[in-house]
Design a protein around this motif. Sequence first.
Motif, PDB file in Angstrom:
ATOM      1  N   GLN A  34       0.804  -1.220   0.000  1.00  0.00           N
ATOM      2  CA  GLN A  34       0.000   0.000   0.000  1.00  0.00           C
ATOM      3  C   GLN A  34       0.836   1.270   0.000  1.00  0.00           C
ATOM      4  N   THR A  35       2.014   1.186   0.596  1.00  0.00           N
ATOM      5  CA  THR A  35       2.844   2.387   0.784  1.00  0.00           C
ATOM      6  C   THR A  35       4.313   2.043   0.573  1.00  0.00           C
ATOM      7  N   THR A  36       5.058   2.971  -0.003  1.00  0.00           N
ATOM      8  CA  THR A  36       6.521   2.860  -0.075  1.00  0.00           C
ATOM      9  C   THR A  36       7.131   4.037   0.668  1.00  0.00           C
ATOM     10  N   ILE A  37       8.029   3.724   1.588  1.00  0.00           N
ATOM     11  CA  ILE A  37       8.706   4.763   2.371  1.00  0.00           C
ATOM     12  C   ILE A  37      10.209   4.671   2.141  1.00  0.00           C
ATOM     13  N   VAL A  38      10.804   5.781   1.716  1.00  0.00           N
ATOM     14  CA  VAL A  38      12.266   5.869   1.684  1.00  0.00           C
ATOM     15  C   VAL A  38      12.714   6.282   3.082  1.00  0.00           C
ATOM     16  N   TRP A  39      13.593   5.466   3.683  1.00  0.00           N
ATOM     17  CA  TRP A  39      14.058   5.736   5.050  1.00  0.00           C
ATOM     18  C   TRP A  39      15.557   6.047   5.022  1.00  0.00           C
ATOM     19  N   LEU A  40      15.919   7.189   5.627  1.00  0.00           N
ATOM     20  CA  LEU A  40      17.274   7.715   5.522  1.00  0.00           C
ATOM     21  C   LEU A  40      18.024   7.599   6.853  1.00  0.00           C
ATOM     22  N   HIS A  41      19.208   7.015   6.798  1.00  0.00           N
ATOM     23  CA  HIS A  41      20.030   6.793   7.990  1.00  0.00           C
ATOM     24  C   HIS A  41      20.686   8.083   8.474  1.00  0.00           C
ATOM     25  N   GLY A  42      21.369   8.005   9.599  1.00  0.00           N
ATOM     26  CA  GLY A  42      22.068   9.149  10.164  1.00  0.00           C
ATOM     27  C   GLY A  42      23.497   9.266   9.658  1.00  0.00           C
ATOM     28  N   LEU A  43      24.174  10.315  10.085  1.00  0.00           N
ATOM     29  CA  LEU A  43      25.552  10.610   9.682  1.00  0.00           C
ATOM     30  C   LEU A  43      26.482   9.444  10.034  1.00  0.00           C
ATOM     31  N   GLY A  44      27.240   8.982   9.032  1.00  0.00           N
ATOM     32  CA  GLY A  44      28.212   7.922   9.250  1.00  0.00           C
ATOM     33  C   GLY A  44      27.654   6.510   9.205  1.00  0.00           C
ATOM     34  N   ASP A  45      26.352   6.374   9.010  1.00  0.00           N
ATOM     35  CA  ASP A  45      25.698   5.059   8.992  1.00  0.00           C
ATOM     36  C   ASP A  45      25.490   4.617   7.547  1.00  0.00           C
ATOM     37  N   ASN A  46      24.696   3.585   7.335  1.00  0.00           N
ATOM     38  CA  ASN A  46      24.354   3.126   5.981  1.00  0.00           C
ATOM     39  C   ASN A  46      22.955   2.539   5.970  1.00  0.00           C
ATOM     40  N   GLY A  47      22.460   2.245   4.777  1.00  0.00           N
ATOM     41  CA  GLY A  47      21.086   1.771   4.644  1.00  0.00           C
ATOM     42  C   GLY A  47      20.834   0.400   5.234  1.00  0.00           C
ATOM     43  N   CYS A 243       4.639   3.025  14.293  1.00  0.00           N
ATOM     44  CA  CYS A 243       3.753   2.051  13.624  1.00  0.00           C
ATOM     45  C   CYS A 243       2.289   2.485  13.726  1.00  0.00           C
ATOM     46  N   SER A 244       1.873   2.917  14.914  1.00  0.00           N
ATOM     47  CA  SER A 244       0.482   3.343  15.110  1.00  0.00           C
ATOM     48  C   SER A 244       0.169   4.578  14.273  1.00  0.00           C
ATOM     49  N   TRP A 245       1.097   5.526  14.260  1.00  0.00           N
ATOM     50  CA  TRP A 245       0.876   6.773  13.512  1.00  0.00           C
ATOM     51  C   TRP A 245       0.797   6.500  12.017  1.00  0.00           C
ATOM     52  N   LEU A 246       1.736   5.707  11.489  1.00  0.00           N
ATOM     53  CA  LEU A 246       1.723   5.390  10.058  1.00  0.00           C
ATOM     54  C   LEU A 246       0.452   4.637   9.676  1.00  0.00           C
ATOM     55  N   THR A 247       0.037   3.694  10.516  1.00  0.00           N
ATOM     56  CA  THR A 247      -1.175   2.923  10.239  1.00  0.00           C
ATOM     57  C   THR A 247      -2.397   3.838  10.159  1.00  0.00           C
ATOM     58  N   SER A 248      -2.454   4.808  11.075  1.00  0.00           N
ATOM     59  CA  SER A 248      -3.564   5.741  11.097  1.00  0.00           C
ATOM     60  C   SER A 248      -3.543   6.694   9.906  1.00  0.00           C
ATOM     61  N   LYS A 249      -2.413   7.338   9.669  1.00  0.00           N
ATOM     62  CA  LYS A 249      -2.336   8.375   8.631  1.00  0.00           C
ATOM     63  C   LYS A 249      -2.393   7.794   7.217  1.00  0.00           C
ATOM     64  N   LEU A 250      -1.853   6.584   7.044  1.00  0.00           N
ATOM     65  CA  LEU A 250      -1.816   5.971   5.709  1.00  0.00           C
ATOM     66  C   LEU A 250      -2.954   4.975   5.499  1.00  0.00           C
ATOM     67  N   VAL A 251      -3.783   4.804   6.526  1.00  0.00           N
ATOM     68  CA  VAL A 251      -4.932   3.881   6.493  1.00  0.00           C
ATOM     69  C   VAL A 251      -4.458   2.489   6.031  1.00  0.00           C
ATOM     70  N   LEU A 252      -3.535   1.949   6.781  1.00  0.00           N
ATOM     71  CA  LEU A 252      -2.941   0.655   6.414  1.00  0.00           C
ATOM     72  C   LEU A 252      -3.776  -0.498   6.952  1.00  0.00           C
ATOM     73  N   GLU A 253      -3.767  -1.584   6.209  1.00  0.00           N
ATOM     74  CA  GLU A 253      -4.391  -2.818   6.675  1.00  0.00           C
ATOM     75  C   GLU A 253      -3.396  -3.585   7.544  1.00  0.00           C
ATOM     76  N   GLY A 254      -3.902  -4.532   8.285  1.00  0.00           N
ATOM     77  CA  GLY A 254      -3.086  -5.606   8.838  1.00  0.00           C
ATOM     78  C   GLY A 254      -2.005  -5.229   9.820  1.00  0.00           C
ATOM     79  N   HIS A 255      -2.178  -4.125  10.588  1.00  0.00           N
ATOM     80  CA  HIS A 255      -1.210  -3.821  11.646  1.00  0.00           C
ATOM     81  C   HIS A 255      -1.441  -4.812  12.774  1.00  0.00           C
ATOM     82  N   SER A 256      -0.413  -5.586  13.120  1.00  0.00           N
ATOM     83  CA  SER A 256      -0.592  -6.625  14.125  1.00  0.00           C
ATOM     84  C   SER A 256       0.356  -6.431  15.279  1.00  0.00           C
TER      85      SER A 256
END
Length: 256
Positions: A34-47, A243-256
């Motif tokens: 349902q959703t694709t999120i690009v998640w960005l690491h911090g300084l000196g880290d990696n994906g 997880c709760s916020w994303l489920t609410s704002k993106l109206v996601l199914e199947g949060h367990s």
Amino acid sequence: MSFTGPSVGSGSRTFRRAFEFGRTHVVRPKGRHQTTIVWLHGLGDNGASWSQLLETLPLPNIKWICPTAPSQPVSLFGGFPSTAWFDISDLSENAQNDIEGLDASAAHVASLLSTEPTDIKLAVGGFSMGAATSLYSATCFALGKYGNGDPYPINLSVAVGLSGWLPCAKDLSSKIEGDNEAARRAASSPVLLCHGRGDDVVPFKFGEKSSQVLSSSGFRDVTFNAYNGLGHYTIPVELDDICSWLTSKLVLEGHS
């Protein structure tokens, strides 16, 4: 994947920095996508490090894309190279913003999201410097353009920032004010900020002030979560809140 930074003209001379982005790690959805999120690491880290953590979250309908920042000289480290989404000299309200680096990273995020199916909601999030880049991307979406004026091509549904700050905060309100389309996009863009009160790397006041600036600039759906005793890292209760916020704002199914 390399991305040459937006050109900065000075008369007839143009300066460009070349940005060579590192490896991208993808966590595929375990349920209906349902959703694709690009998640960005911090300084000196990696994906890789964040992809391993995100894979454990009970969010089966999200595809996570975790890129790795370019290795580049960082002024904060005296010019020594590190993986960084943009250059940073110090963490202060008067620090110079590396618009070229921010634009290049925001454009890389947009590029990663540009090939997703049209019925998929698109979002960006991150930790620390990655949070700063995700919030910058959210402001580019609201304004409809990057810092250099090029059009921003992606329709972002939400943005998340953990232990971070808002770049270019000083002039955000004046840029959105008087631009009806920018004000409309800002008003309908949910943003979640989370910050530990014990953060000794990015002070808590930076997260708090970033939340206030976004709200006063026209972002009407800003959530700011503060965590007592939390330093510059994440904890299970914070991840549960995300997880709760994303489920609410993106109206996601199947949060367990």
